[in-house]
Design an enzyme around this catalytic site. Structure first.
Site, short mmCIF file in Angstrom:
data_model
loop_
_atom_site.label_atom_id
_atom_site.label_comp_id
_atom_site.label_asym_id
_atom_site.label_seq_id
_atom_site.Cartn_x
_atom_site.Cartn_y
_atom_site.Cartn_z
N ASN A 146 -68.47 22.14 47.31
CA ASN A 146 -68.66 23.31 48.11
C ASN A 146 -70.21 23.55 48.16
O ASN A 146 -70.26 24.56 49.24
CB ASN A 146 -67.84 24.50 47.28
CG ASN A 146 -68.26 24.67 45.86
OD1 ASN A 146 -67.75 23.87 45.06
ND2 ASN A 146 -68.83 25.61 45.62
N THR A 234 -42.81 37.95 43.61
CA THR A 234 -42.39 37.75 45.10
C THR A 234 -43.48 37.07 46.04
O THR A 234 -44.68 37.26 45.81
CB THR A 234 -42.10 39.30 45.70
OG1 THR A 234 -41.36 40.03 44.57
CG2 THR A 234 -41.51 39.23 47.26
N CYS A 317 -69.93 32.06 45.05
CA CYS A 317 -69.55 32.74 43.83
C CYS A 317 -70.76 32.66 42.75
O CYS A 317 -70.83 33.50 41.77
CB CYS A 317 -68.47 31.75 43.12
SG CYS A 317 -67.13 31.60 44.06
N1 PLP Z 1 -62.81 25.48 44.65
C1 PLP Z 1 -63.79 25.37 45.85
C2 PLP Z 1 -64.32 23.96 45.76
C3 PLP Z 1 -64.39 26.28 46.29
O1 PLP Z 1 -65.17 26.38 47.21
C4 PLP Z 1 -63.70 27.63 46.02
C5 PLP Z 1 -63.94 28.73 46.73
O2 PLP Z 1 -65.17 28.85 46.93
C6 PLP Z 1 -62.62 27.73 45.21
C7 PLP Z 1 -62.07 26.80 44.59
C8 PLP Z 1 -61.67 28.93 44.80
O3 PLP Z 1 -61.01 29.30 46.08
P1 PLP Z 1 -60.29 30.82 46.10
O4 PLP Z 1 -61.33 31.90 46.60
O5 PLP Z 1 -59.01 30.57 46.82
O6 PLP Z 1 -59.91 31.27 44.85
#
Ligand code: PLP
Length: 370
Positions: A146, A234, A317
């Site tokens: 990511n 749900t 994140c």
């Molecule tokens: N995994 C990867 C490679 C991501 O880029 C992300 C989001 O940034 C996630 C997991 C987490 O996704 P979600 O926002 O749906 O929890």
């Protein structure tokens, strides 16, 4: 005019997705477990969304809907490991939702092994094979990183793992690969694959875990027995039906046009002194990661935002954390890490946005360096 280039963090939902969802919220808001005909019709639409996502990921498995990919990844780590016997292998390039779950297991005394990255951000295959053995119970390697867009040859990795650990579960986080890097999970040797709707023009709050036929994880949530008893609660009816529609719409994206946009910005950055592009040979066309020595990336991000251009810093994140785990694992020095940006493209970007982005990057980097 806003130019949004932080699509790896999240995307603007497609109009077609919002239209479908709003019709469900306004007129067909029923609980799909109810027995009257219009509720049953919604339940049937969820099943057809499931079938179309399964078809998209290749035959041989099913998907269970979750609230996000973080939940899908957490499910694998909390319910996919039966006991402390054996070991678990993950890569150093994993998203926090895998990495932190693996570290929680380390704190509980599990044997968790972390595989190094190569300088191009892909998983180091020899290190993976050094750390995997016949006692390995779970391997988790993300499909596309990511932060850098580095793409792992997931089929080759799964094949090598299964040779030495035929009973291990092979999980891959496919969040940044969905609709962007083709995959047929079962053929690739994948057992579990996590995806999320909001990265491809769906909405936040919907994810899924693809599970190969014949594998049964312990249930994630107990309760009313939805999702075949695997994940009670749900269903997010509009979100799930919107997810299938997002996959359909995103699949119409011209990936070559996206690659051309990435190429143009990459060329501009490479024409600037002391800039390194963090990429693998076979990189995602949707992510461009650059380390610009001599600047602080959060200041560049702010300057671009003042011009209406929104980009990311590493991953959304981890942007609050000082150290960049992924770029450090790739061996980048601190002066480059401090100046690292992530420009990520989506289905709704247009080539006409790119000249303004290139000019703004050139001007703001030069201004920050003087
Ligand atoms: N995994 C990867 C490679 C991501 O880029 C992300 C989001 O940034 C996630 C997991 C987490 O996704 P979600 O926002 O749906 O929890």
């Amino acid at each position: 005019m806003m130019i949004y280039l932080d699509n790896a963090a999240t995307t603007k939902p497609f109009d077609g997705v919002l239209r479908k969802m709003s019709e469900l919220y306004e007129e067909r808001f029923f609980n799909p477990s109810a027995l009257y005909t219009p509720a049953y019709a919604v339940a049937k639409e969820i099943e057809s969304a499931r079938e179309s996502i399964c078809r998209f990921l290749g035959s041989g498995g099913t998907v269970y809907f979750t609230s996000c990919a973080t939940e899908s990844n957490t499910w694998v780590f909390s319910c996919g490991i039966k006991n402390k016997k054996g070991n678990i292998v993950i890569s150093a390039g994993e998203h926090a939702s895998v990495y932190e779950n693996a570290h929680a297991l380390i704190a509980k005394g599990y044997d968790v092994r972390i595989v190094n990255l190569s300088a191009d951000g892909t998983v180091n295959q020899s290190d993976l094979m050094r750390k995997t053995d016949q006692n390995t119970t779970l391997v988790s390697v993300l499909h596309c990183n990511n932060e850098t867009g580095a793409v792992n040859d997931i089929a080759a990795l799964a094949r090598s793992v299964k040779k030495v650990a035929p009973h291990a579960l092979f999980h891959s986080d496919g969040v940044q690969a969905l609709c962007k890097i083709p995959v047929r999970c079962a053929d690739a040797g994948i057992d579990l694959y996590s995806v999320s709707a909001h990265k491809i023009g769906g909405v936040k709050g919907v994810g899924a875990l693809w599970v190969r036929n014949g594998i049964r994880l312990a249930p994630m949530l107990l309760g009313g027995g939805q999702e075949k008893g695997e994940r009670s609660g749900t269903e997010n009816t509009a979100g799930i039906i919107g997810f299938a529609e997002a996959i359909r719409l995103f699949s119409q994206t011209d990936a070559n046009a996206v690659a051309d946009m990435r190429h143009a910005v990459r060329r501009t950055l490479l024409a600037t002194d002391n800039v390194l592009i963090n990429e693998s040979e076979n990189n995602s066309p949707y992510i461009l990661s650059a380390s610009i020595s001599g600047i602080r990336s959060e200041i560049l991000q702010r300057k671009l935002a003042e011009r209406g251009i929104f980009i990311g810093l590493g991953s959304a994140c981890s942007s609050r954390l000082k150290k960049n785990r992924i770029l450090s694992a790739m061996g980048r020095s601190m002066s480059y890490i401090e100046g690292s940006i992530r420009i990520s493209f989506g289905a709704q970007n247009s080539p006409i946005e790119i000249p303004a982005v290139c000019t703004a990057l050139q001007e703001e980097i030069a201004a920050l360096r003087t």
